[in-house]
Design a protein around this motif. Structure first.
Motif, PDB file in Angstrom:
ATOM      1  N   UNK A  46       0.834  -1.200   0.000  1.00  0.00           N
ATOM      2  CA  UNK A  46       0.000   0.000   0.000  1.00  0.00           C
ATOM      3  C   UNK A  46       0.871   1.255   0.000  1.00  0.00           C
ATOM      4  N   UNK A  47       1.902   1.265   0.847  1.00  0.00           N
ATOM      5  CA  UNK A  47       2.803   2.421   0.918  1.00  0.00           C
ATOM      6  C   UNK A  47       3.562   2.573  -0.391  1.00  0.00           C
ATOM      7  N   UNK A  48       4.043   1.465  -0.955  1.00  0.00           N
ATOM      8  CA  UNK A  48       4.741   1.527  -2.240  1.00  0.00           C
ATOM      9  C   UNK A  48       3.816   2.062  -3.338  1.00  0.00           C
ATOM     10  N   UNK A  49       2.578   1.597  -3.369  1.00  0.00           N
ATOM     11  CA  UNK A  49       1.621   2.095  -4.365  1.00  0.00           C
ATOM     12  C   UNK A  49       1.397   3.602  -4.197  1.00  0.00           C
ATOM     13  N   UNK A  64      15.289  14.585   2.670  1.00  0.00           N
ATOM     14  CA  UNK A  64      15.914  14.481   1.356  1.00  0.00           C
ATOM     15  C   UNK A  64      17.296  13.846   1.470  1.00  0.00           C
ATOM     16  N   UNK A  65      18.095  14.307   2.425  1.00  0.00           N
ATOM     17  CA  UNK A  65      19.438  13.758   2.600  1.00  0.00           C
ATOM     18  C   UNK A  65      19.417  12.270   2.924  1.00  0.00           C
ATOM     19  N   UNK A  66      18.512  11.879   3.813  1.00  0.00           N
ATOM     20  CA  UNK A  66      18.394  10.475   4.177  1.00  0.00           C
ATOM     21  C   UNK A  66      17.925   9.639   2.990  1.00  0.00           C
ATOM     22  N   UNK A  67      16.893  10.104   2.301  1.00  0.00           N
ATOM     23  CA  UNK A  67      16.348   9.353   1.170  1.00  0.00           C
ATOM     24  C   UNK A  67      17.341   9.284   0.014  1.00  0.00           C
ATOM     25  N   UNK A  68      18.069  10.362  -0.214  1.00  0.00           N
ATOM     26  CA  UNK A  68      19.056  10.362  -1.301  1.00  0.00           C
ATOM     27  C   UNK A  68      20.101   9.281  -1.055  1.00  0.00           C
ATOM     28  N   UNK A  69      20.551   9.176   0.188  1.00  0.00           N
ATOM     29  CA  UNK A  69      21.546   8.166   0.534  1.00  0.00           C
ATOM     30  C   UNK A  69      20.966   6.760   0.425  1.00  0.00           C
ATOM     31  N   UNK A  70      19.730   6.587   0.883  1.00  0.00           N
ATOM     32  CA  UNK A  70      19.140   5.253   0.961  1.00  0.00           C
ATOM     33  C   UNK A  70      18.422   4.846  -0.323  1.00  0.00           C
ATOM     34  N   UNK A  71      17.488   5.674  -0.772  1.00  0.00           N
ATOM     35  CA  UNK A  71      16.674   5.318  -1.937  1.00  0.00           C
ATOM     36  C   UNK A  71      17.322   5.725  -3.248  1.00  0.00           C
ATOM     37  N   UNK A  72      18.206   6.703  -3.215  1.00  0.00           N
ATOM     38  CA  UNK A  72      18.801   7.212  -4.452  1.00  0.00           C
ATOM     39  C   UNK A  72      19.667   6.219  -5.181  1.00  0.00           C
ATOM     40  N   UNK A  73      20.141   5.194  -4.483  1.00  0.00           N
ATOM     41  CA  UNK A  73      20.992   4.193  -5.129  1.00  0.00           C
ATOM     42  C   UNK A  73      20.181   3.214  -5.967  1.00  0.00           C
ATOM     43  N   UNK A  74      18.896   3.087  -5.671  1.00  0.00           N
ATOM     44  CA  UNK A  74      17.991   2.202  -6.409  1.00  0.00           C
ATOM     45  C   UNK A  74      18.497   0.773  -6.474  1.00  0.00           C
ATOM     46  N   UNK A  75      19.165   0.312  -5.427  1.00  0.00           N
ATOM     47  CA  UNK A  75      19.578  -1.085  -5.390  1.00  0.00           C
ATOM     48  C   UNK A  75      18.370  -1.937  -5.028  1.00  0.00           C
ATOM     49  N   UNK A  76      18.563  -3.138  -4.607  1.00  0.00           N
ATOM     50  CA  UNK A  76      17.459  -4.051  -4.335  1.00  0.00           C
ATOM     51  C   UNK A  76      16.634  -3.532  -3.148  1.00  0.00           C
ATOM     52  N   UNK A  77      15.709  -2.625  -3.429  1.00  0.00           N
ATOM     53  CA  UNK A  77      14.996  -1.911  -2.357  1.00  0.00           C
ATOM     54  C   UNK A  77      13.498  -2.144  -2.378  1.00  0.00           C
ATOM     55  N   UNK A  79      11.396  -1.530  -4.733  1.00  0.00           N
ATOM     56  CA  UNK A  79      10.665  -0.616  -5.614  1.00  0.00           C
ATOM     57  C   UNK A  79      10.587   0.816  -5.149  1.00  0.00           C
ATOM     58  N   UNK A  80      10.917   1.108  -3.879  1.00  0.00           N
ATOM     59  CA  UNK A  80      10.800   2.467  -3.371  1.00  0.00           C
ATOM     60  C   UNK A  80      11.797   3.417  -4.040  1.00  0.00           C
ATOM     61  N   UNK A  81      13.024   2.952  -4.232  1.00  0.00           N
ATOM     62  CA  UNK A  81      14.034   3.796  -4.871  1.00  0.00           C
ATOM     63  C   UNK A  81      13.643   4.192  -6.279  1.00  0.00           C
ATOM     64  N   UNK A  82      13.142   3.251  -7.038  1.00  0.00           N
ATOM     65  CA  UNK A  82      12.698   3.546  -8.401  1.00  0.00           C
ATOM     66  C   UNK A  82      11.521   4.507  -8.386  1.00  0.00           C
ATOM     67  N   UNK A  83      10.598   4.293  -7.459  1.00  0.00           N
ATOM     68  CA  UNK A  83       9.403   5.139  -7.388  1.00  0.00           C
ATOM     69  C   UNK A  83       9.765   6.600  -7.165  1.00  0.00           C
ATOM     70  N   UNK A  84      10.713   6.864  -6.259  1.00  0.00           N
ATOM     71  CA  UNK A  84      11.033   8.258  -5.948  1.00  0.00           C
ATOM     72  C   UNK A  84      12.120   8.824  -6.864  1.00  0.00           C
ATOM     73  N   UNK A  85      13.073   7.997  -7.279  1.00  0.00           N
ATOM     74  CA  UNK A  85      14.163   8.504  -8.116  1.00  0.00           C
ATOM     75  C   UNK A  85      13.691   8.891  -9.514  1.00  0.00           C
ATOM     76  N   UNK A  86      12.675   8.211  -9.993  1.00  0.00           N
ATOM     77  CA  UNK A  86      12.214   8.450 -11.358  1.00  0.00           C
ATOM     78  C   UNK A  86      11.313   9.676 -11.487  1.00  0.00           C
ATOM     79  N   UNK A  87      10.909  10.261 -10.361  1.00  0.00           N
ATOM     80  CA  UNK A  87       9.969  11.391 -10.390  1.00  0.00           C
ATOM     81  C   UNK A  87      10.679  12.695 -10.019  1.00  0.00           C
TER      82      UNK A  87
END
Length: 198
Positions: A46-49, A64-77, A79-87
């Motif tokens: 639900x959260x990912x959607x 932003x700083x935390x998410x950039x470090x964690x989600x910005x790499x778009x590794x095996x996460x 789907x969250x990294x792809x969801x936020x990095x692509x927008x």
């Protein structure tokens, strides 16, 4: 464009350190990670959607700083990294000048005016995630159209709460609710006007 705040909160309103303790981000707070123990796959989906839905994200500087470090790499996460990095991402900051994370724009100066300009677009959704201080500021400046609260059945007893002790009052209209098997409840409210008092 609709401005939505989507946050994970405890029953007592804490919106801090849901994923774990982080002494740099939350000095002295030792009750982090309250969301992780539930391991609810349906709630996580639900959260990912929710993260996949918006046209753009609005973030506070620390988040932003935390998410950039964690989600910005778009590794095996998951789907969250792809969801936020692509927008497109808009980060509110007076110190950040040249962000490295792709699709990022810094908002500074007259922040309220810049956000009003963004939300004046004819359609779409601007989503605030993980930024409790920014969420409080947006509410106080009456810039929020919708609240999406993922409520975890736990009382943490201390920590940064989403809603201040004293602040503006708001009338809310329930738009949607989902109850998950572990007791997590997702509540979506449209923000509209002032409450009616007896």
């Amino acid at each position: 464009m609709k401005l939505t705040i989507s946050l994970q909160v405890t029953l007592d309103g804490v919106a801090q350190a849901n994923g774990g303790n982080n002494e740099e981000m939350d000095p002295g707070f030792t009750r982090g990670g309250w969301a992780r123990a539930f391991g609810d796959k349906d709630a996580a989906q639900y959260i990912l959607d929710t993260w996949r839905r918006p046209d753009a994200f609005l973030l506070g500087r620390r988040t932003f700083g935390l998410f950039e470090t964690y989600w910005g790499t778009r590794s095996n996460d998951g789907g969250f990294g792809e969801a936020i990095s692509s927008k497109p991402k808009y980060v509110v900051s007076n110190t950040l000048t040249n962000p490295a994370w792709e699709h990022t724009t810094v908002i500074s100066g007259d922040v309220a005016a810049e956000i009003r300009e963004l939300t004046a677009q004819p359609a779409g959704e601007l989503l605030v995630v993980g930024s409790a201080a920014l969420a409080r500021w947006l509410l106080e400046n009456e810039l929020v159209d919708e609240l999406n609260l993922v409520l975890f059945p736990v009382i943490v007893g201390e920590g940064e709460r989403l809603f201040p002790q004293n602040g503006l009052d708001f009338g809310l209209h329930l738009e949607d609710s989902v109850v998950f098997g572990t007791g997590i409840v997702a509540l979506t409210y449209r923000v509209g006007g002032r409450p009616v008092y007896a």
